[in-house]
Write an enzyme that holds these catalytic residues in place. Structure first.
Site, PDB file in Angstrom:
ATOM      1  N   ARG A   1      26.936  12.533   5.935  1.00 59.66           N
ATOM      2  CA  ARG A   1      27.159  13.699   6.815  1.00 59.66           C
ATOM      3  C   ARG A   1      26.200  14.830   6.451  1.00 59.66           C
ATOM      4  NH1 ARG A   1      33.388  14.852   5.708  1.00 59.66           N
ATOM      5  NH2 ARG A   1      32.704  14.246   3.640  1.00 59.66           N
TER       6      ARG A   1
ATOM      7  N   LYS B   1      24.598  16.636 -10.305  1.00 57.32           N
ATOM      8  CA  LYS B   1      25.175  16.256 -11.607  1.00 57.32           C
ATOM      9  C   LYS B   1      24.636  14.924 -12.102  1.00 57.32           C
ATOM     10  CE  LYS B   1      29.181  16.428  -9.584  1.00 57.32           C
ATOM     11  NZ  LYS B   1      28.789  17.002  -8.284  1.00 57.32           N
TER      12      LYS B   1
ATOM     13  N   THR C   1      39.655  18.501  -3.173  1.00 60.19           N
ATOM     14  CA  THR C   1      39.942  17.110  -3.482  1.00 60.19           C
ATOM     15  C   THR C   1      41.267  17.073  -4.251  1.00 60.19           C
ATOM     16  OG1 THR C   1      39.011  15.036  -4.295  1.00 60.19           O
ATOM     17  CG2 THR C   1      38.567  17.010  -5.643  1.00 60.19           C
TER      18      THR C   1
ATOM     19  N   GLY D   1      29.244  10.817  -5.057  1.00 60.86           N
ATOM     20  CA  GLY D   1      27.985  10.114  -4.806  1.00 60.86           C
ATOM     21  C   GLY D   1      26.950  10.794  -5.683  1.00 60.86           C
ATOM     22  N   HIS D   2      26.593  10.170  -6.787  1.00 59.86           N
ATOM     23  CA  HIS D   2      25.675  10.775  -7.760  1.00 59.86           C
ATOM     24  C   HIS D   2      24.325  10.062  -7.695  1.00 59.86           C
ATOM     25  CE1 HIS D   2      29.285  12.403 -10.281  1.00 59.86           C
ATOM     26  NE2 HIS D   2      29.272  12.835  -9.040  1.00 59.86           N
TER      27      HIS D   2
ATOM     28  N   GLY E   1      30.439  20.546  -5.009  1.00 62.61           N
ATOM     29  CA  GLY E   1      29.945  19.190  -5.210  1.00 62.61           C
ATOM     30  C   GLY E   1      28.472  19.052  -4.860  1.00 62.61           C
ATOM     31  N   ASP E   2      27.905  17.908  -5.216  1.00 60.35           N
ATOM     32  CA  ASP E   2      26.510  17.566  -4.889  1.00 60.35           C
ATOM     33  C   ASP E   2      25.492  18.523  -5.504  1.00 60.35           C
ATOM     34  OD1 ASP E   2      27.579  15.520  -3.381  1.00 60.35           O
ATOM     35  OD2 ASP E   2      27.586  16.715  -1.538  1.00 60.35           O
TER      36      ASP E   2
ATOM     37  N   GLN F   1      32.672  15.824  -7.980  1.00 62.93           N
ATOM     38  CA  GLN F   1      32.973  16.948  -7.070  1.00 62.93           C
ATOM     39  C   GLN F   1      32.508  18.252  -7.725  1.00 62.93           C
ATOM     40  OE1 GLN F   1      35.873  14.444  -7.498  1.00 62.93           O
ATOM     41  NE2 GLN F   1      34.447  13.508  -6.090  1.00 62.93           N
TER      42      GLN F   1
ATOM     43  N   ALA G   1      25.575  12.011   0.021  1.00 63.59           N
ATOM     44  CA  ALA G   1      25.183  10.765  -0.649  1.00 63.59           C
ATOM     45  C   ALA G   1      26.235   9.683  -0.445  1.00 63.59           C
ATOM     46  CB  ALA G   1      24.970  11.028  -2.144  1.00 63.59           C
TER      47      ALA G   1
HETATM   48  P1  GDP Z   1      25.757  15.029  -7.374  1.00 63.31           P
HETATM   49  O1  GDP Z   1      26.866  14.508  -6.535  1.00 63.31           O
HETATM   50  O2  GDP Z   1      26.096  16.350  -8.000  1.00 63.31           O
HETATM   51  O3  GDP Z   1      25.257  14.054  -8.389  1.00 63.31           O
HETATM   52  O4  GDP Z   1      24.542  15.337  -6.371  1.00 63.31           O
HETATM   53  P2  GDP Z   1      24.047  14.382  -5.162  1.00 63.31           P
HETATM   54  O5  GDP Z   1      23.333  13.225  -5.724  1.00 63.31           O
HETATM   55  O6  GDP Z   1      25.149  14.126  -4.209  1.00 63.31           O
HETATM   56  O7  GDP Z   1      23.069  15.375  -4.410  1.00 63.31           O
HETATM   57  C1  GDP Z   1      21.991  15.976  -5.037  1.00 63.31           C
HETATM   58  C2  GDP Z   1      20.715  15.595  -4.270  1.00 63.31           C
HETATM   59  O8  GDP Z   1      19.658  16.457  -4.671  1.00 63.31           O
HETATM   60  C3  GDP Z   1      20.238  14.203  -4.568  1.00 63.31           C
HETATM   61  O9  GDP Z   1      19.596  13.686  -3.424  1.00 63.31           O
HETATM   62  C4  GDP Z   1      19.230  14.393  -5.693  1.00 63.31           C
HETATM   63  O10 GDP Z   1      18.238  13.378  -5.750  1.00 63.31           O
HETATM   64  C5  GDP Z   1      18.626  15.709  -5.300  1.00 63.31           C
HETATM   65  N1  GDP Z   1      18.163  16.564  -6.403  1.00 63.31           N
HETATM   66  C6  GDP Z   1      18.703  16.742  -7.634  1.00 63.31           C
HETATM   67  N2  GDP Z   1      18.033  17.702  -8.304  1.00 63.31           N
HETATM   68  C7  GDP Z   1      17.054  18.129  -7.496  1.00 63.31           C
HETATM   69  C8  GDP Z   1      16.040  19.137  -7.606  1.00 63.31           C
HETATM   70  O11 GDP Z   1      15.935  19.845  -8.598  1.00 63.31           O
HETATM   71  N3  GDP Z   1      15.201  19.308  -6.531  1.00 63.31           N
HETATM   72  C9  GDP Z   1      15.317  18.554  -5.403  1.00 63.31           C
HETATM   73  N4  GDP Z   1      14.460  18.795  -4.401  1.00 63.31           N
HETATM   74  N5  GDP Z   1      16.257  17.606  -5.256  1.00 63.31           N
HETATM   75  C10 GDP Z   1      17.121  17.408  -6.288  1.00 63.31           C
HETATM   76  P1  IMO Z   2      30.168  14.582  -5.800  1.00 63.81           P
HETATM   77  O1  IMO Z   2      30.739  14.033  -7.087  1.00 63.81           O
HETATM   78  C1  IMO Z   2      30.787  16.891  -2.177  1.00 63.81           C
HETATM   79  C2  IMO Z   2      34.768  16.768  -0.383  1.00 63.81           C
HETATM   80  C3  IMO Z   2      34.932  16.067   0.942  1.00 63.81           C
HETATM   81  C4  IMO Z   2      36.083  16.853   1.521  1.00 63.81           C
HETATM   82  C5  IMO Z   2      36.958  17.145   0.294  1.00 63.81           C
HETATM   83  C6  IMO Z   2      38.093  16.157   0.095  1.00 63.81           C
HETATM   84  O2  IMO Z   2      29.144  13.713  -5.188  1.00 63.81           O
HETATM   85  O3  IMO Z   2      29.741  15.995  -5.987  1.00 63.81           O
HETATM   86  P2  IMO Z   2      38.288  13.606  -0.628  1.00 63.81           P
HETATM   87  O4  IMO Z   2      37.483  12.399  -0.233  1.00 63.81           O
HETATM   88  O5  IMO Z   2      38.232  13.931  -2.073  1.00 63.81           O
HETATM   89  O6  IMO Z   2      39.676  13.557  -0.096  1.00 63.81           O
HETATM   90  O7  IMO Z   2      37.584  14.839   0.157  1.00 63.81           O
HETATM   91  O8  IMO Z   2      36.081  17.086  -0.810  1.00 63.81           O
HETATM   92  N1  IMO Z   2      34.161  15.932  -1.449  1.00 63.81           N
HETATM   93  C7  IMO Z   2      32.903  16.105  -1.905  1.00 63.81           C
HETATM   94  N2  IMO Z   2      31.945  16.947  -1.497  1.00 63.81           N
HETATM   95  N3  IMO Z   2      30.581  16.072  -3.234  1.00 63.81           N
HETATM   96  C8  IMO Z   2      31.548  15.242  -3.673  1.00 63.81           C
HETATM   97  O9  IMO Z   2      31.422  14.517  -4.798  1.00 63.81           O
HETATM   98  C9  IMO Z   2      32.773  15.205  -2.977  1.00 63.81           C
HETATM   99  N4  IMO Z   2      33.917  14.501  -3.108  1.00 63.81           N
HETATM  100  C10 IMO Z   2      34.759  14.961  -2.174  1.00 63.81           C
HETATM  101  O10 IMO Z   2      33.775  16.169   1.724  1.00 63.81           O
HETATM  102  O11 IMO Z   2      35.631  18.088   2.014  1.00 63.81           O
HETATM  103 MG    MG Z   3      27.206  13.887  -4.571  1.00 68.72          MG
END
Ligand code: GDP
Ligand code: IMO
Ligand code: MG
Length: 420
Positions: free
Chosen positions: A300, A15, A236, A39-40, A11-12, A221, A296
């Site tokens: 944490r 996307k 998840t 959290g996107h 995840g994170d 995720q 996001a």
């Molecule tokens: P998602 O859940 O996959 O949409 O990702 P998140 O938003 O949770 O986490 C990605 C984090 O990295 C966010 O704070 C974005 O703003 C940041 N981000 C995305 N692409 C880049 C990148 O290429 N470089 C940097 N430095 N940050 C990025």
């Molecule tokens: P995005 O879409 C990162 C993790 C939680 C936990 C496990 C189970 O932003 O990439 P849940 O709430 O689904 O029961 O949690 O999955 N988790 C994520 N980690 N990015 C996410 O979403 C996540 N959604 C759930 O931290 O370990």
């Molecule tokens: Mg995220």
């Protein structure tokens, strides 16, 4: 025709930014699984916006955004998010549609999530506590309330029946929590939800495809958190992989075209569970600091480590990834040396396969070292400008996983992405 953008790690991966970037090329953007655990992050007019329930195409006013049947929906989070989006002049009544088969997260789901995590003690999953697990349990247990039920007179009676069932489970956990404030908010949000456009998603999407429209499916995720193929039980509760698009939107596998997999240039994980390349030292701390690696959704600190090719190869395989998008390459700008895990050593034996129950094994990652590029790459605009050392790092990944890295993201901004 449906293209997919999904996460290849835990995840994170970034996307949200990538979906927002590609959305102009599509007519429909649709979330197919997950819920407000996602959290996107997007940057709109330079301002940070985190989406939990609404698809990341919402800021493109002329695109239809769909919350699919595979999603679990928290009406309270949705209402809040619709209000935040409206501040940017977006009218969700025009471009946000919700499947009538989307399952609803009720306040007792969140209480059950908390109770279940507490009961696990040290071995807790590290859930986001948004009620995801209990909501999907009610789906597979055939008890859930769905968005289409809102239009039925018996909705409140059905809700009370479900709450009573949940209360018995909470009593078993000896968990007491006053949910009356949540409930009040919930019913307010239900009234709001009724004012949005509720559709039969499978007919809508298939008719759109027939009419030549292009659909972008947005994953939440990551593949290593998939309920079947992730690091079970630290996962998840949904199928986060490309197969989830078919069951989460009602489209045939034959309609899936490109599968764009998003990976960071290194690894992170938030919550519990195995993470073979985790760095518990100053390098891990440096990655967290430079990459601002804090959740996001929950804030944490994310656990950080080097790129894991055993895992990336696996997730490309199970998703049928056709192209990889590598994000956060800029975070590695100042490292003199980089490492990539090529093999897992388990009980003295090296392997390139993910074993059953990774969580019960001691894995020693085998690393290959790379020279860092040691330059600021965040302002580079095209492939020719990328440092040779970065291209060598990427080339090694391409060869190993057998899928090309087609884009490199070099900053959080909308324009910071390079086609290679
Ligand atoms: P998602 O859940 O996959 O949409 O990702 P998140 O938003 O949770 O986490 C990605 C984090 O990295 C966010 O704070 C974005 O703003 C940041 N981000 C995305 N692409 C880049 C990148 O290429 N470089 C940097 N430095 N940050 C990025
Ligand atoms: P995005 O879409 C990162 C993790 C939680 C936990 C496990 C189970 O932003 O990439 P849940 O709430 O689904 O029961 O949690 O999955 N988790 C994520 N980690 N990015 C996410 O979403 C996540 N959604 C759930 O931290 O370990
Ligand atoms: Mg995220």
């Amino acid at each position: 025709m449906v293209d997919v953008i999904l996460g290849l790690q835990w995840g994170d991966e970034g996307k949200g930014k990538i979906v927002d970037y590609f959305a102009p090329h599509y007519d429909i953007v649709a979330r197919f699984q997950g819920g407000p655990n996602a959290g996107h992050t997007l940057y709109i007019e330079g301002k940070k916006m985190v989406l939990h329930q609404i698809p990341s195409g919402i800021f493109h006013q002329n695109k239809v955004n769909i919350i699919g049947n595979g999603v679990v929906l928290d009406p309270v989070t949705l209402k809040r998010e619709c209000e935040a989006v409206a501040a940017y002049g977006i009218d969700v009544r025009k471009n946000l549609f919700i499947s009538d088969k989307t399952n609803i997260i009720v306040p007792t789901h969140r209480a059950l999530d908390k109770a279940s995590e507490l009961s696990k003690g040290e071995s807790k999953i590290g859930s986001t506590l948004k009620g995801i697990g209990p909501a999907y349990m009610d789906k597979t247990g055939r008890n859930a309330l769905r968005v289409g039920d809102l239009l039925d007179k018996s909705f409140t009676t059905q809700y009370i029946k479900l709450r009573l069932k949940h209360q018995k489970l909470l009593d078993n956990f000896h968990f007491i929590e006053d949910i009356s404030a949540w409930e009040e908010e919930f019913f307010e949000a239900i009234e709001f939800l009724k004012t949005l456009t509720i559709i039969n998603c499978e007919y809508y999407i298939n008719n759109a495809i027939k009419a030549g429209k292009k659909v972008l499916a947005e994953g939440a995720q990551g593949s290593m958190l998939d309920i079947d193929f992730g690091t079970f039980p630290f996962v998840t509760s949904s199928n986060t992989i490309s197969a989830g698009v078919c069951t989460g939107l009602g489209v045939s596998p034959k309609q899936i075209n490109e599968v764009m997999g998003v990976t960071k240039a290194y690894c992170t994980r938030v919550g519990g569970g195995p993470f073979p390349t985790e760095l518990l030292d100053a390098t891990g701390e440096e990655l967290r600091k430079l990459g601002s690696e804090f959740g996001a959704t929950t804030g944490r600190p994310r656990r950080c480590g080097w790129m894991d090719l055993v895992a990336l190869h696996y997730t490309c395989m199970i998703n049928g990834v056709t192209q990889v998008i590598m994000t956060k390459a800029d975070v590695l700008d100042s490292f003199a040396t980089l490492e990539i895990c090529t093999d897992y050593e388990i009980n003295g034996k090296q392997s390139r396969e993910i074993p059953f129950q990774l969580s019960k094994l001691k894995v020693e990652p085998v690393y290959k070292k790379f020279k860092g590029w040691n330059q600021d790459t965040s302002n580079i605009k095209n492939a020719e400008g990328l440092p040779a050392d970065m291209l060598m790092y990427i080339d090694y990944i391409n060869q190993y996983i057998g899928v090309p890295v087609k884009y490199v993201s070099n900053g959080p901004g909308r324009e910071q992405i390079i086609h290679i």
